[in-house]
Write a protein that holds these residues in place. Structure first.
Motif, PDB file in Angstrom:
ATOM      1  N   ILE A 237      15.300 -15.355  20.272  1.00 33.93           N
ATOM      2  CA  ILE A 237      16.348 -16.575  21.598  1.00 33.93           C
ATOM      3  C   ILE A 237      16.321 -16.409  23.030  1.00 33.93           C
ATOM      4  CG2 ILE A 237      18.888 -16.184  22.209  1.00 33.93           C
ATOM      5  CD1 ILE A 237      19.325 -14.935  18.859  1.00 33.93           C
TER       6      ILE A 237
ATOM      7  N   GLN B 232      14.036 -18.047  24.123  1.00 34.82           N
ATOM      8  CA  GLN B 232      13.453 -18.999  24.793  1.00 34.82           C
ATOM      9  C   GLN B 232      14.065 -19.958  26.311  1.00 34.82           C
ATOM     10  OE1 GLN B 232      14.951 -21.550  21.266  1.00 34.82           O
ATOM     11  NE2 GLN B 232      15.480 -19.853  20.400  1.00 34.82           N
TER      12      GLN B 232
ATOM     13  N   LYS C 242      12.516 -25.589  13.301  1.00 35.47           N
ATOM     14  CA  LYS C 242      12.974 -25.628  14.721  1.00 35.47           C
ATOM     15  C   LYS C 242      13.414 -23.388  14.481  1.00 35.47           C
ATOM     16  CE  LYS C 242      17.202 -26.724  12.179  1.00 35.47           C
ATOM     17  NZ  LYS C 242      19.159 -27.660  12.481  1.00 35.47           N
TER      18      LYS C 242
ATOM     19  N   SER D  23      16.594 -22.167  14.319  1.00 30.74           N
ATOM     20  CA  SER D  23      18.247 -21.402  14.291  1.00 30.74           C
ATOM     21  C   SER D  23      17.887 -20.240  13.539  1.00 30.74           C
ATOM     22  CB  SER D  23      18.444 -22.655  12.979  1.00 30.74           C
ATOM     23  OG  SER D  23      17.573 -22.882  11.569  1.00 30.74           O
ATOM     24  N   LYS D  24      18.738 -19.593  13.470  1.00 33.25           N
ATOM     25  CA  LYS D  24      19.012 -18.167  12.258  1.00 33.25           C
ATOM     26  C   LYS D  24      18.429 -18.357  11.175  1.00 33.25           C
ATOM     27  CE  LYS D  24      22.601 -14.807  11.910  1.00 33.25           C
ATOM     28  NZ  LYS D  24      24.032 -14.428  11.836  1.00 33.25           N
ATOM     29  N   LEU D  25      18.863 -19.290  10.784  1.00 31.12           N
ATOM     30  CA  LEU D  25      18.044 -19.823   9.002  1.00 31.12           C
ATOM     31  C   LEU D  25      16.743 -19.440   9.580  1.00 31.12           C
ATOM     32  CD1 LEU D  25      18.839 -19.815   5.822  1.00 31.12           C
ATOM     33  CD2 LEU D  25      19.035 -21.846   5.614  1.00 31.12           C
ATOM     34  N   ASP D  26      16.799 -20.024  10.647  1.00 33.81           N
ATOM     35  CA  ASP D  26      14.872 -20.500  10.099  1.00 33.81           C
ATOM     36  C   ASP D  26      13.858 -18.564  10.808  1.00 33.81           C
ATOM     37  OD1 ASP D  26      14.302 -22.997   9.113  1.00 33.81           O
ATOM     38  OD2 ASP D  26      14.715 -23.599  11.329  1.00 33.81           O
TER      39      ASP D  26
END
Length: 300
Positions: free
Chosen positions: A7, A10, A30, A32-35
């Protein structure tokens, strides 16, 4: 920690490149939190919720190769190019001792600079250029600064447009001349290393002219600076002085195990008079080069 670091990456331009490079390397679409959780699990091979040293090394290698893969390939090719040079028609894959040592000497020159002497006639690296800059006279450096400041809008750098304005002033067009080649090479190198708009510094400006001088283009440097308003030659009190023109020993004949019995005089007395008394500097209509031929007779 892993997710927080992604994070944080980025939040800056270069970091964003690294973050999405890692995502590509792990096959993610992408971040994302899940990724990010999936990315961590794919690296955490023992499933203990921690990245140990070996797993972290895998992470670093994956990210680095994915992000910088093309640059790594290009730099590897450039580095080994000298080792791989072959004589035309030679299909062997062996490397001679001479090829190996020649390449090491080239690499050393890139770090330390090249030949030393009263006339440095070769500038191949930034270290070479710096050695030439250290020998600039105050008069030459003042003239370079004067022209730099004339075209620079901020007094610190030159944009591509400002360099183009200088090139149009001196050459009448873009795409020709040593200064065009040297400035273009500098801009290309800087653009390869940055995603931001690039500019030439004052030191870059000096290096452009160091390369011009090393190629023997003293008359071209004087012309470029004077056409831009700098006054170099009027600093001599006697306009017919020999110092009005640049003279340098740039061309040599090297020999070994021979006896040099005579050297040809490069100018006749009439030609010397035309140059030094009448101001007919080289090149001109009777001598189309600014270099004079070196001719000798050897005996053995």
């Amino acid at each position: 920690q892993f997710m927080n670091r992604l994070i944080a990456l980025q939040k800056d331009r270069e970091g964003e490149r690294k973050a999405f490079g890692l995502a590509r390397g792990l096959g993610l679409q992408k971040l994302s939190k899940l990724d990010m959780e999936k990315a961590f699990e794919s690296i955490d091979l023992d499933g203990n919720g921690l990245l140990d040293e070996e797993e972290f090394q895998t992470l670093l290698e994956t990210m680095y190769v994915t992000i910088y893969g093309e640059e790594i390939t290009r730099h590897r090719a450039e580095f080994f190019e000298g080792f791989q040079k072959r004589i035309e028609g030679d299909t062997s894959k062996e490397l001679t001792r001479k090829q190996f040592t020649d390449r090491l000497l080239e690499l050393h020159q890139e770090l330390e600079g090249g030949r030393k002497g009263s006339q440095l006639a070769e500038v191949r690296t930034d270290a070479d250029a710096q050695k030439m800059i250290e020998r600039f006279t105050p008069l030459l450096q003042d003239a370079l600064d004067e022209v730099f400041d004339k075209f620079s809008s901020n007094g610190a750098t030159l944009t591509q447009e400002e360099v183009n304005a200088f090139l149009l002033k001196t050459n009448g067009q873009l795409g020709r001349g040593g200064t065009y080649r040297h400035t273009s090479a500098m801009f290309e190198k800087k653009m390869d290393q940055s995603t931001e708009p690039v500019e030439l510094t004052r030191d870059d400006w000096y290096k452009v002219f160091a390369r011009e001088l090393a190629e023997g283009k003293w008359w071209q440097v004087v012309y470029d600076l004077e056409v831009c308003g700098s006054d170099l030659r009027s600093h001599h009190s006697n306009v017919n002085s020999r110092d009005r023109f640049y003279q340098g020993w740039l061309d040599y004949i090297y020999f070994k195990s021979l006896v040099c019995t005579s050297v040809q005089d490069v100018l006749t007395e009439t030609e010397r008079s035309l140059v030094y008394k009448d101001g007919d500097a080289l090149p001109n209509e009777w001598h189309p080069s600014d270099h004079l031929p070196v001719a000798v007779i050897f005996s053995w």
